[in-house]
Design a protein around this motif. Structure first.
Motif, short mmCIF file in Angstrom:
data_model
loop_
_atom_site.label_atom_id
_atom_site.label_comp_id
_atom_site.label_asym_id
_atom_site.label_seq_id
_atom_site.Cartn_x
_atom_site.Cartn_y
_atom_site.Cartn_z
N TYR A 1 0.86 -1.18 0.00
CA TYR A 1 0.00 0.00 0.00
C TYR A 1 0.90 1.23 0.00
CZ TYR A 1 -4.35 -2.54 0.67
OH TYR A 1 -5.44 -3.35 0.47
N GLU B 1 0.07 -4.59 10.85
CA GLU B 1 0.13 -3.54 11.86
C GLU B 1 1.56 -3.22 12.29
OE1 GLU B 1 -0.57 -7.45 14.08
OE2 GLU B 1 -1.14 -6.49 12.17
N THR C 1 -1.47 2.89 5.83
CA THR C 1 -2.14 2.12 6.88
C THR C 1 -1.77 2.56 8.28
OG1 THR C 1 -0.46 0.37 6.82
CG2 THR C 1 -2.35 0.13 5.35
N SER D 1 -7.55 3.10 12.67
CA SER D 1 -6.14 2.76 12.87
C SER D 1 -5.26 3.87 12.34
CB SER D 1 -5.81 1.42 12.18
OG SER D 1 -6.00 1.53 10.78
N VAL E 1 -7.09 5.81 9.20
CA VAL E 1 -7.72 4.82 8.33
C VAL E 1 -8.95 4.26 9.03
CG1 VAL E 1 -7.46 2.60 7.16
CG2 VAL E 1 -5.57 4.24 7.15
N ARG F 1 -11.65 1.37 8.88
CA ARG F 1 -11.84 0.06 8.29
C ARG F 1 -13.32 -0.19 8.03
NH1 ARG F 1 -7.12 -2.99 8.67
NH2 ARG F 1 -5.42 -1.48 8.62
N LEU G 1 -9.04 3.07 0.43
CA LEU G 1 -7.81 2.28 0.52
C LEU G 1 -7.47 1.59 -0.79
CD1 LEU G 1 -7.69 0.46 3.99
CD2 LEU G 1 -5.95 1.93 2.99
N ARG H 1 -3.57 0.42 -3.15
CA ARG H 1 -3.10 -0.96 -3.21
C ARG H 1 -2.30 -1.20 -4.49
NH1 ARG H 1 -4.55 -5.85 -0.70
NH2 ARG H 1 -4.23 -7.70 -2.01
#
Length: 484
Positions: free
Chosen positions: A215, A238, A265, A404, A413, A415, A438, A442
């Protein structure tokens, strides 16, 4: 009162025409040609109503005409109504009742923006430290040597490189000296110097496929692709980029990562992975390119130092002021291994063609005086408050939405449930809400078997003005899907 064509004005009430470009047509005599050229310039709109013309003596000298020729042309055009002339106000284009018709297909001068702008990557433009920058510019200009106003040094002003070496060591743990810093106009310019052009700066042993995070910014991937660079995506979690795949790609000797704050992220690269990627670069005789795009902005944890500090000869550290001050300044820096400095300077050319020497001197003064630190601390508090407002709004209106990447940076971000991102972005567009999904970040080469796709929103919280921020958050909460 006698009208005097070309008399010098006493005050600038309208745009002046001190320099005037005219192509005299080959018609009749010189006076007729001058009159035809002036009529065409007025008729086409190139000379707008109210524009003052140069004195006839000056125009005659510029065009190689006799003074009387220019004076007579002005006088006849005044009589025809094309020009006006008054004692003390000079000669100007007459105001006309009929405006010049627009071109058949005018281009819009301003693109309409969203009603609520929550796009990432945009600092608060209203908070640019104008007074501190102006004061630093005055001090820098006063102290600047005369040679600062000549052709620029492609390595950048010594004054800026010196204070950057101290600042980056103090704030980011970078190990360098002024001779290993090259000033550039930002991260994209640094990538172009390293990979693009007729003489890319990376040595042959560091060329070939480039490992990147799965990403990241599509703009950067496009820039690399245009330079013929094949990018190999690394899955992220993470703890940042997952590096296991590097061991199986013997052709990859260079990696580009965002270790302090994975973009977009949000997680920092785990300590074990930081050491591992440096060991990998040493073992391959390769390089790590470290994009430290928002290293100053940390809220809930201690700052993560630069990976460059682990091995300055294997890491190229890249930074800029685009997030801390403004992308309009076009100032960045490359902290290079010693063996790359000459190669980068060769790629850059003999003269600085991008970063203004005067802006470099001003930034150096701003950092050296402590003004830059004060601004960053102030913005850190401001962005943390913005972040807290976002988190509180989501907790109150959409507690089922996971958030996050909020420990640092200028974005978070959100989700979403799989398969919902596109519909949410469509709802945002209908509300005039600027958001990024998002999916746009990618890497197209990463398959679901390596890393499942993530649905989500990248929400920038720095841009909206204070008075509009609550409404932007309300609009965001309104378009989020209900609990599944």
């Amino acid at each position: 009162m006698t009208e005097t064509p070309g008399a010098h004005p006493t005050g600038p009430a309208h745009p002046t025409g001190s320099d005037l470009h005219l192509d005299l047509p080959a018609v009749g005599g010189r006076r007729a040609a001058l009159m035809a050229a002036l009529r065409e310039a007025i008729r086409s709109g190139r000379l707008a109503p109210g524009t003052r013309l140069p004195p006839y003596r000056a125009l005659a000298a510029d065009l190689g005409l006799a003074r009387n020729t220019a004076a007579e042309a002005y006088a006849e055009l005044v009589a025809e109504g094309w020009l006006t002339a008054r004692q003390g106000s000079g000669t100007a284009v007459a105001e006309r009742a009929e405006p010049v018709p627009p071109s058949p297909s005018p281009r819009p001068s301003v693109r309409p923006g969203p009603v609520h702008d929550l796009r990432q990557g945009r600092p608060d433009a209203a908070s640019f430290p104008r007074a501190a920058w102006l004061a630093a510019a005055r001090r820098a200009l006063t102290a600047a040597p005369n040679e600062a106003f000549g052709p620029g040094d492609p390595q950048g002003r010594r004054e800026l490189r010196t204070v950057l070496a101290d600042y980056l060591a103090r704030v980011r743990g970078v190990r360098t000296d002024p001779d290993r810093i090259v000033v550039c106009s930002g991260f994209a310019h640094a990538l172009r110097l390293l990979f693009a052009g007729g003489a890319p700066a990376l040595p042959p042993e560091s060329t070939g496929p480039l490992a990147v995070e799965a990403y990241g910014l599509g703009f950067h991937r496009g820039l690399l692709a245009a330079a013929g660079v094949v990018t190999v995506p690394l899955p992220v979690d993470e703890h940042g980029a997952r590096l296991g795949g590097l061991a199986h790609r013997q052709d990859v000797r260079t990696a580009l990562l965002t270790p302090a704050h994975q973009f977009p992220t949000g997680g920092p690269l785990h300590a074990g992975r930081r050491a591992a990627v440096v060991d990998w670069a040493r073992g391959r005789g390769g390089l790590l390119l470290e994009d430290d795009y928002d290293g100053e902005f940390r809220y809930d944890r201690q700052p993560v130092g630069a990976v460059q500090g682990l091995d300055p000869e294997r890491v190229v550290y890249l930074g800029s002021v685009s997030k801390s001050l403004s992308p309009a300044l076009r100032l960045g820096w490359m902290v290079l291994p010693d063996h790359l400095v000459d190669r980068v300077l060769a790629a850059k050319g003999e003269r600085e063609g991008w970063a203004s020497a005067l802006d470099q001197l001003t930034l150096a003064e701003l950092i050296d005086s402590g003004g830059y630190d004060r601004h960053v601390r102030r913005m850190r508090r401001r962005y943390r408050e913005r972040r807290d407002q976002l988190v509180a709004a989501l907790a109150g209106s959409a507690p089922h939405i996971g958030v996050s990447g909020v420990a640092a940076g200028l974005h978070a971000v959100l989700r979403l449930e799989p398969g919902t991102e596109h519909a949410v972005l469509q709802a945002a567009a209908r509300r005039g809400l600027g958001l990024d999904g998002l999916a746009d970040y990618r890497h197209p080469g990463i398959g679901p078997e390596a890393m499942p796709a993530m649905d989500g929103l990248v929400v920038g919280y720095a841009t909206p003005p204070d008075h509009a921020y609550p409404a932007a958050l309300a609009a965001l909460c309104d378009i989020l899907p209900p609990p599944a």
